[in-house]
Each structure stands twice: as C-alpha cells, then as structure tokens.
Design a protein around this motif. Structure first.
Motif, mmCIF file in Angstrom:
data_model
loop_
_atom_site.group_PDB
_atom_site.id
_atom_site.type_symbol
_atom_site.label_atom_id
_atom_site.label_comp_id
_atom_site.label_asym_id
_atom_site.label_seq_id
_atom_site.Cartn_x
_atom_site.Cartn_y
_atom_site.Cartn_z
ATOM 1 N N MET A 1 -10.985 29.173 3.944
ATOM 2 C CA MET A 1 -9.619 28.668 3.780
ATOM 3 C C MET A 1 -8.618 29.810 3.964
ATOM 4 N N ARG A 2 -9.003 30.988 3.496
ATOM 5 C CA ARG A 2 -8.121 32.147 3.667
ATOM 6 C C ARG A 2 -7.835 32.356 5.150
ATOM 7 N N ASP A 3 -8.843 32.227 5.953
ATOM 8 C CA ASP A 3 -8.723 32.447 7.387
ATOM 9 C C ASP A 3 -8.031 31.267 8.080
ATOM 10 N N ASP B 1 0.857 -1.181 0.000
ATOM 11 C CA ASP B 1 0.000 0.000 0.000
ATOM 12 C C ASP B 1 0.898 1.238 0.000
ATOM 13 N N LEU B 2 0.952 1.910 -1.149
ATOM 14 C CA LEU B 2 1.787 3.108 -1.294
ATOM 15 C C LEU B 2 0.853 4.302 -1.483
ATOM 16 N N ALA B 3 0.843 5.206 -0.512
ATOM 17 C CA ALA B 3 -0.136 6.289 -0.514
ATOM 18 C C ALA B 3 0.558 7.630 -0.287
ATOM 19 N N MET B 4 -0.207 8.704 -0.420
ATOM 20 C CA MET B 4 0.339 10.037 -0.171
ATOM 21 C C MET B 4 -0.748 10.902 0.459
ATOM 22 N N THR B 5 -0.358 11.740 1.400
ATOM 23 C CA THR B 5 -1.260 12.756 1.933
ATOM 24 C C THR B 5 -0.773 14.110 1.447
ATOM 25 N N THR B 6 -1.674 14.896 0.866
ATOM 26 C CA THR B 6 -1.288 16.185 0.280
ATOM 27 C C THR B 6 -2.365 17.219 0.568
ATOM 28 N N ASN B 7 -1.967 18.489 0.544
ATOM 29 C CA ASN B 7 -2.997 19.526 0.666
ATOM 30 C C ASN B 7 -3.642 19.828 -0.685
ATOM 31 N N GLY B 8 -3.156 19.212 -1.752
ATOM 32 C CA GLY B 8 -3.817 19.288 -3.049
ATOM 33 C C GLY B 8 -3.454 20.487 -3.911
ATOM 34 N N THR C 1 -10.421 15.947 6.976
ATOM 35 C CA THR C 1 -10.930 17.209 7.492
ATOM 36 C C THR C 1 -10.666 17.284 8.986
ATOM 37 N N VAL C 2 -9.854 18.234 9.411
ATOM 38 C CA VAL C 2 -9.675 18.456 10.848
ATOM 39 C C VAL C 2 -10.852 19.332 11.300
ATOM 40 N N LEU D 1 -8.828 18.560 3.159
ATOM 41 C CA LEU D 1 -9.845 19.538 2.733
ATOM 42 C C LEU D 1 -10.665 19.904 3.972
ATOM 43 N N ASP D 2 -10.347 21.022 4.573
ATOM 44 C CA ASP D 2 -10.999 21.393 5.832
ATOM 45 C C ASP D 2 -12.266 22.202 5.622
#
Ligand code: SAM
Length: 357
Positions: A146-148, A109-116, A176-177, A138-139
């Motif tokens: 998102m700006r804030d 299992d090769l995965a990645m976490t990114t902010n996109g 999503t946090v 994606l919060d």
C-alpha cells in the motif's frame, strides 16, 4: 441489436412510465455524488501526481444544495445514490448529508465508496444516519505494498474501518483494482479475506480514466485472466444470475458458494446498459466517466432556477445522451491514457477523483 438489449442484458422497458430514457433507451436511474475532490491517498491508478489543481472552495455545493439536486434527480426516476469522491469521509460531517438523503423516499439504495482510512471513526454514525451500504477500496492486504501503491502507511486504518463497518451492520463490498505486476498475485488472498469478513470482493479492471496517466494495456488484468487464476485454485466458477441488469459487476460463484464480482470495464465494457451519471462536488453533471464535457447544474441552482426548471434541464440532457465512452475506447488501436498531466491541469473535471469513481 434490439433496443436496450446488450450482452444478454435486457432492460425492463415496461417499468415506471416516469423513467427518463436516453437515445439508447438507458434509464436515468443511478447517481454518483462526489462530495469532495480531495483525497488522503495517492493511488497510482487515480492520483499519481505530486500536485493537483483543486476545485475552487466557493464552487463546492453545500449539503442543502446536494440534497436539493438529488431530490430533482429522484423525481426523474433516480433511485440509487452513491456518495463518493475524492474521499467522501474527508467532507466534514458526512453523516449529516446521509441523514438528509436517507429522508428522500425516492432513494431505494443509498451507498458510499470509501478508501476506509476514516471509516472506523464514522461507521456507526453513518449507519444511524441511514446510509445503506458501504464499499471499501482495498487493493492489497500487504501494508508495504500500500505504501508503494497509494503512498500511505495507514493500511491498519483501512482494516479497522472494514471491521467497524461490519460491526455497525453495513453490507460490505471490497473494490480491488487489479494491476499486472502490482497486486495480481493477491486475488486468492483477497477472496479469502472478503469471505472471512463477510464481504464480497469486486475485482476491477484497470481503466484508462482521467487521472490514470501511467495506464498501459499491458497492465490490465482482464476478467478472463482473473477467472482463470481463480478457477485454477478453486475449481469450476459459475456466473450468478443477477436481477440488476445494469450493475457494473458481473457476479460469480465458487464451488463453496462464495461469491465475488468482476467489473470488466476495460475488456468488456457495459456501456449499453449503463444507467449511471455523476455529479461532481461543484455541481457539474457527467453522463459518462469518459465524457469530454459535463452540464453545469450549479449555475442555474444558485441563480434561482425552480425544481421544475432544473428537472427539465436534467431530463432534456439525459434524453440526448449517446455516450458509450468505454466501448469507444475499446475500439481504439494503440490505446493510451486518456489524458496527460497538462490536460488534467487544464480542466480538473477530467480527473477521476473529481468525477467520482
Ligand atoms: N476515495 C474513495 C475510494 O477510494 O473508494 C472513492 C473514490 S475512488 C475514485 C472510487 C473507485 O474508483 C475506487 O474503488 C477506485 O479503485 C476506482 N478507480 C479509480 N481509478 C481507477 C482506475 N484507473 N481504474 C479502475 N478503477 C479506478
């Protein structure tokens, strides 16, 4: 409590004999590889400061060094590898590293976490290079929020990244946090968005890790609260039985079969089934997100240690592992952020963006 049995989760103790186990019988199975401590967002729960102390450039592992260490880890039983950071796509030519790791037959299992933000540009190349799965943080669905929350006006780039990842054929999760008073009014919207984009959303409880200097218990929206909100909107929610006993997220099903996950790391930690460790971009190996210290693998790697010697160092360190960081934090009265700015500046390895989320 029976060894290896936690909150109803049970390890398969009869699995491959080569698996290295720690003192609580937890296998060395999953490795998060932070490829850079740099990030192009400044999320309030992770990198809220104006300035940071970065890892020295010369200490950052090359792709060849990362691939070699990962080979040693997989020879010891690691089968899941996740590329993270910082923002992994800030590292030049990440598909080249994906290709090297995809050639490691020990990885299932090769995965990645990114902010996109940079995903639209790289999704197809990453897919071709053999990356298996992507999780996009994606919060919020609201650009002004998102700006804030992340000091960025590039919400459209994240959405384009999600679309490109799907178009490239990646199975997709969204992280999503959830923070009280910040984005906790978007739970239903995020479920709907994920469903429309054939992704699964995972709501993460706000954690008092490294860079979260503004954390307070009041801002944590717990798994229980998240389930209450969603069941008020959708009706009865049922837990999904999962084959992966060490997965951080508990999965749930809505009456219409839509699934989602919750990572209850703050209110109901899963330390007793945690098989994860983290390699920083400078080759420091952490066995817990909350650990005070890591093990330096760069020094032996660069001074000529053999694979067998590196393997012995990793195996003996893991065999002595007792970390239960999130559970220990849960037991604290008057829980406050783990570090303040001075503590983080004194050792950037304490940062979440250095350890790799
Ligand atoms: N830059 C990439 C991204 O944004 O996905 C990867 C690194 S980021 C540190 C990995 C994950 O850690 C993200 O999904 C983020 O939401 C999560 N994270 C960071 N700080 C957190 C905190 N205080 N509580 C809960 N999750 C956190």
């Amino acid at each position: 409590m029976e060894k290896g049995d936690t909150r109803g989760r049970r390890f398969d103790l009869g699995r491959e004999s080569l698996v290295i186990r720690d003192i609580l019988e937890r296998p060395l199975a999953s490795l998060r590889v932070s490829v850079t401590d740099r990030c192009n967002l400044r999320c309030r729960y992770c990198m809220p400061e104006q300035e940071y102390v970065w890892l020295p450039k010369e200490s950052i592992l090359t792709f060849e060094e990362i691939a070699r260490l990962v080979t040693v880890f997989t020879s010891l039983g690691v089968s899941k590898v996740r590329l993270t950071g910082g923002e992994p796509l800030l590292r030049h030519d990440l598909p080249a590293l994906s290709r090297m790791l995809a050639g490691n037959t020990g990885i299932s299992d090769l995965a990645m976490t990114t902010n996109g933000l940079l995903l639209a540009k790289h999704a197809a190349a990453l897919r071709q290079a053999g990356l298996g799965r992507i999780t996009v943080s994606l919060d919020t669905l609201r650009p002004e929020r998102m700006r804030d929350l992340a000091r960025s006006d590039r919400h459209a780039d994240v959405l384009a990244g999600i679309a490109a990842a799907r178009a490239a054929g990646f199975p997709l999760k969204l992280n999503t946090v959830v923070m009280r008073g910040v984005n906790d009014d978007e739970l239903v919207d995020l479920i709907e968005f994920a469903r429309a984009h054939e992704a699964e959303v995972r709501f993460i409880e706000y954690m008092d890790v490294g860079g979260a200097t503004g954390w307070s218990a009041e801002q944590v929206v717990s798994q229980r609260e998240i389930l209450e909100v969603l069941s008020a909107r959708y009706g009865a929610i049922t837990p999904v039985a999962t084959g992966d006993l060490s997965a951080p997220a508990e999965r749930f099903r809505l009456p219409d079969e839509t699934t989602f996950g919750i990572v209850a790391s703050t209110s109901a930690p899963f330390c007793r089934s945690c098989d994860r460790s983290r390699l920083t971009a400078d080759g420091t190996w952490f066995m817990c997100l909350y650990a005070e210290r890591g093990t330096d693998l760069r020094e032996p790697l660069r001074s000529g240690a053999s694979d067998a010697e590196l393997g012995e160092l990793i195996a003996s360190t893991w065999r002595g592992r007792t970390d239960r960081g999130a559970e220990v934090r849960l037991g604290l009265a008057n829980r406050a952020p783990l570090f303040q700015v001075e503590g983080l500046r004194a050792d950037p390895h304490r940062e979440m963006h250095t350890r790799g989320g």
